[in-house]
Design an enzyme around this catalytic site. Structure first.
Site, PDB file in Angstrom:
ATOM      1  N   HIS A 464       1.587   1.787   5.665  1.00 50.63           N
ATOM      2  CA  HIS A 464       1.255   1.387   4.296  1.00 50.63           C
ATOM      3  C   HIS A 464       1.551  -0.104   4.089  1.00 50.63           C
ATOM      4  CE1 HIS A 464       1.048   2.210  -0.152  1.00 50.63           C
ATOM      5  NE2 HIS A 464       1.747   1.094  -0.160  1.00 50.63           N
ATOM      6  N   GLU A 465       2.764  -0.504   4.395  1.00 48.53           N
ATOM      7  CA  GLU A 465       3.126  -1.904   4.184  1.00 48.53           C
ATOM      8  C   GLU A 465       2.320  -2.819   5.094  1.00 48.53           C
ATOM      9  OE1 GLU A 465       4.611  -2.632   1.604  1.00 48.53           O
ATOM     10  OE2 GLU A 465       5.330  -0.600   1.172  1.00 48.53           O
ATOM     11  N   HIS A 468      -0.920  -3.632   3.408  1.00 54.83           N
ATOM     12  CA  HIS A 468      -0.764  -4.757   2.472  1.00 54.83           C
ATOM     13  C   HIS A 468      -0.710  -6.073   3.253  1.00 54.83           C
ATOM     14  CE1 HIS A 468      -0.205  -2.590  -1.250  1.00 54.83           C
ATOM     15  NE2 HIS A 468       0.890  -1.974  -0.861  1.00 54.83           N
ATOM     16  N   HIS A 471      -4.059  -7.330   4.241  1.00 54.82           N
ATOM     17  CA  HIS A 471      -4.731  -7.899   3.061  1.00 54.82           C
ATOM     18  C   HIS A 471      -4.302  -9.367   2.903  1.00 54.82           C
ATOM     19  CE1 HIS A 471      -6.055  -6.666  -1.321  1.00 54.82           C
ATOM     20  NE2 HIS A 471      -6.945  -7.412  -0.723  1.00 54.82           N
TER      21      HIS A 471
HETATM   22 ZN   LIG Z   1       1.852  -0.267  -1.776  1.00 53.45          ZN
END
Ligand SMILES: [Zn+2]
Length: 676
Positions: A464-465, A468, A471
């Site tokens: 998940h991290e 990010h 991105h």
């Molecule tokens: Zn998040």
């Protein structure tokens, strides 16, 4: 003159920075930023996109970098001195940003450019930037008359006090309640560790016996494991009635005052409701769209939720002759049923998820999808020896990003996991400045005899991290305020959540889920169990999330002035989503901190919204292959590199070819109608 924060630097020179450098650096950088703003307003030139909007966006670069270094350290490697500096500089920073929003000369120039926007021949990115800058003033009242501006300030002051009071009341209610148990038999069913914790808690307050409180680490295990139904009921009712006792800590009046002030504020600024105001800057755009979304999901998920509820009720009846399943029975019987169905625990999975293997896996996946290469480097300074540093390049060797990874807990690091940056991406003077991105987590540390083995939950957190981080790393925009993760709130979790999907796929797991001793690949029957248990009771969980989203929209989507009673209003809003019998003693709204204290008002829906986005996006990968280059390239080009440069729905449609559909989530969650 020897302050390393004020000298130009690329990667942060951590070894040279001393705590005493921060405050003078902040002050000098703020002065510099003020001078940059003055230069925009003090010119005789007519306002243009370049000399006003672009100049504003590139102002305060130095301040920005110093802030990110400082606040990143305050989260990941803090100490009392840093915390003290944070308290000193925070008011200076808010005064600095207030000075900008209240700067009339500056707003007048922005307004002139904004009024001429159709004749300026701007690119989409430029138009987005102009709109964003203009809105950051107008949404704070820059267009209002003096009298209305004063009222707005009164409302804001009143709201911040009410929100504070709301939170204080919940905290006090949480701390006031104690359930002291003098017989060990009252704790029957709880694992030994939980019993010990309850005994410790009692001891720490000089009491005999076992103490249960409304704090999550105490409340959750008791509701999940305690066999004593009456005690579960007592605890559940106490938990559900915070701020609802008609005493000094009651929040009913505060709820009504908050929603009415928010409505007044929105109307003052020209919006129909608080939700209209908030959603103007969200991908969902309008309350109508949000309600439509929530209700569509509700209609489709409700049959599954009802099926699950019936199954759970039957299970409780069979096990303990429970006649009518109540709120205080839910987690207890769900836990028992889950054990019966899956019998899966973390210890079975952990040997397959050695931290180093998982990191190598996520890098390999990023390489297969986005042609990125990660090389650990040792010539970049770091703020702690446990931090790892990587040079991220494309296949031609061009630098894409610097990546910091800081995985283990220590004193001085706050809990949780997050992504942040030490340097943003932007383009200036024909140079594409590449970003420095960081992931910070709190995974179990290795010991001399055992490596760091992650729970499955930690594996998905890492992915998940890392989503990010991608991105941030792949950002490719011109203006710093539109770069990377600077996107609308209900869009920012797409890249992170979509990455989690690879953790459930055979093809991806084969790359890295190898037993740390034998090297054996994780057995597929375990993977299948992970998948099935991940969607256990997904229907009921969905209904619960939807009920909160719908309640939030009811409070904020229309004029609330005629609402007289909080509980009556809430019961009506829950009518379509409740499964358990109604309890008159409890009230959700009086303790709904997310929307009355935190920043989630008119935004609770975004949890489900983001899930639909990631499920729909991943369905596209599944369709073409989870490592399909064409889909991955589209995702990189239209989503990961674009930041907030365009309307997120447009970006999404360019990637996917159509708007996201809720069916993708229902399918993944196993909620589509099954014939029984
Ligand atoms: Zn998040």
């Amino acid at each position: 003159m020897s302050n390393p924060l004020l000298a130009p630097f690329d990667t942060v020179p951590f070894s040279k920075i001393k705590n005493e450098h921060f405050k003078p650096a902040f002050i000098q950088a703020m002065d510099k930023a003020r001078a940059e703003i003055d230069a925009i307003t003090n010119t005789d030139e007519a306002p243009t996109f370049q000399n006003t909007i672009v100049a504003l966006d590139f102002s305060g670069r130095q301040l920005d970098r110093i802030s990110s270094v400082f606040f990143n350290l305050n989260s990941a490697e803090t100490n009392e001195e840093i915390q003290k500096i944070a308290q000193e500089v925070s008011p200076l920073l808010s005064a600095f940003s207030n000075d900008i929003t209240l700067n009339e000369a500056l707003f007048n120039r922005i307004k002139t450019v904004f009024a001429n926007k159709t004749s300026l021949d701007l690119t989409v990115e430029q138009e987005t930037l102009l709109e964003k800058k203009y809105k950051s003033f107008s949404r704070n009242g820059a267009n209002l008359s003096e009298g209305k501006k004063n009222r707005l300030r009164e409302i804001d002051a009143a709201l911040s006090k009410l929100k504070l009071k709301f939170g204080e009341n919940i905290l006090a209610e949480t701390n006031t309640f104690e359930m002291l148990l003098s017989e060990e038999s009252a704790l029957k069913g709880l694992p030994e560790g939980e019993k010990d914790a309850a005994a410790q808690l009692a001891k720490s307050k000089n009491k005999d016996g076992w103490l249960i409180t409304l704090d999550y680490p105490s409340y959750v295990p008791f509701m999940k494991y305690a066999e004593n139904r009456e005690l579960r009921k007592k605890l559940s009712l106490a938990f559900g009635s915070k701020g609802f006792h008609s005493n000094a800590l009651d929040n009913q009046e505060n709820v009504l005052k908050i929603v009415n002030l928010r409505h007044e504020r929105a109307v003052l600024l020209g919006y129909r409701s608080h939700a209209h105001f908030v959603l103007e800057e969200r991908m969902a755009e309008t309350p109508e769209k949000v309600n439509e979304f929530l209700n569509e999901l509700l209609e489709k998920a409700k049959p599954a939720a009802q099926r699950e509820f019936k199954q759970l009720e039957d299970f409780a009846k069979e096990l303990d002759a429970i006649d009518r399943l109540q709120k205080w029975d839910g987690s207890y019987y769900a836990e028992k049923l889950k054990q019966k169905l899956f019998n899966l625990d973390d210890e079975q999975l952990k040997p397959y998820f050695k931290l180093e293997n998982v990191i190598a896996g996520v890098f390999k996946i990023a390489e297969k999808l986005f042609e990125l290469q990660f090389e650990e480097v040792f010539n970049i300074e770091k703020y702690h020896k446990d931090v790892k540093t990587y040079r991220v390049t494309d296949l031609k060797g061009n630098l894409i990003s610097v990546f910091y990874a800081d995985f283990h807990p220590r004193s001085g690091k706050r809990g949780g996991a997050w992504m942040t940056s030490f340097k943003p991406q932007y383009q200036k003077d024909a140079i594409n400045v590449r970003p420095h991105i960081s992931n910070v987590c709190n995974f179990t540390k290795p010991t001399p005899s055992k490596p760091s083995l992650l729970t499955f939950n930690e594996v998905t957190t890492l992915f998940h991290e890392f989503g990010h981080a991608l991105h941030g790393m792949l950002a490719n925009t011109t203006y710093p305020s539109l770069s990377g993760t600077s996107v609308f709130w209900d869009f920012v979790e797409l890249p992170s959540q979509v990455m989690e999907n690879w953790c459930f796929e055979k093809e991806a797991l084969e790359l890295f889920a190898h037993h740390y001793k034998t090297g054996e690949v994780i057995p597929m029957q375990l993977v299948q169990k992970i998948k099935e248990s991940a969607t256990f009771h997904e229907g009921m969980a969905t209904l619960r999330q939807l009920s909160f989203g719908l309640l939030d929209m009811s409070w904020h989507g229309a004029d609330p002035s005629s609402i007289k009673d909080v509980k009556t209003f809430e019961t009506k809003a829950f009518a379509n989503t409740s499964l358990y019998p109604e309890t008159p003693e409890t009230c959700m709204s009086t303790a709904f901190s997310h929307i009355f204290q935190g920043g989630y008002s008119s935004g609770y829906y975004s949890y489900k919204w983001a899930e639909v986005l990631d499920a729909d996006a991943f369905a596209y990968f599944k369709e073409k292959g989870i490592f399909n280059k064409e889909v991955a390239t589209k995702f990189k080009e239209h989503i990961l590199s674009k930041g907030g440069t365009d309307n997120p729905m447009e970006l999404y449609k360019r990637f996917r070819g159509s708007e996201p559909k809720v069916e993708a989530l229902l399918e993944r969650a196993g909620l589509l109608d099954k014939k029984e």
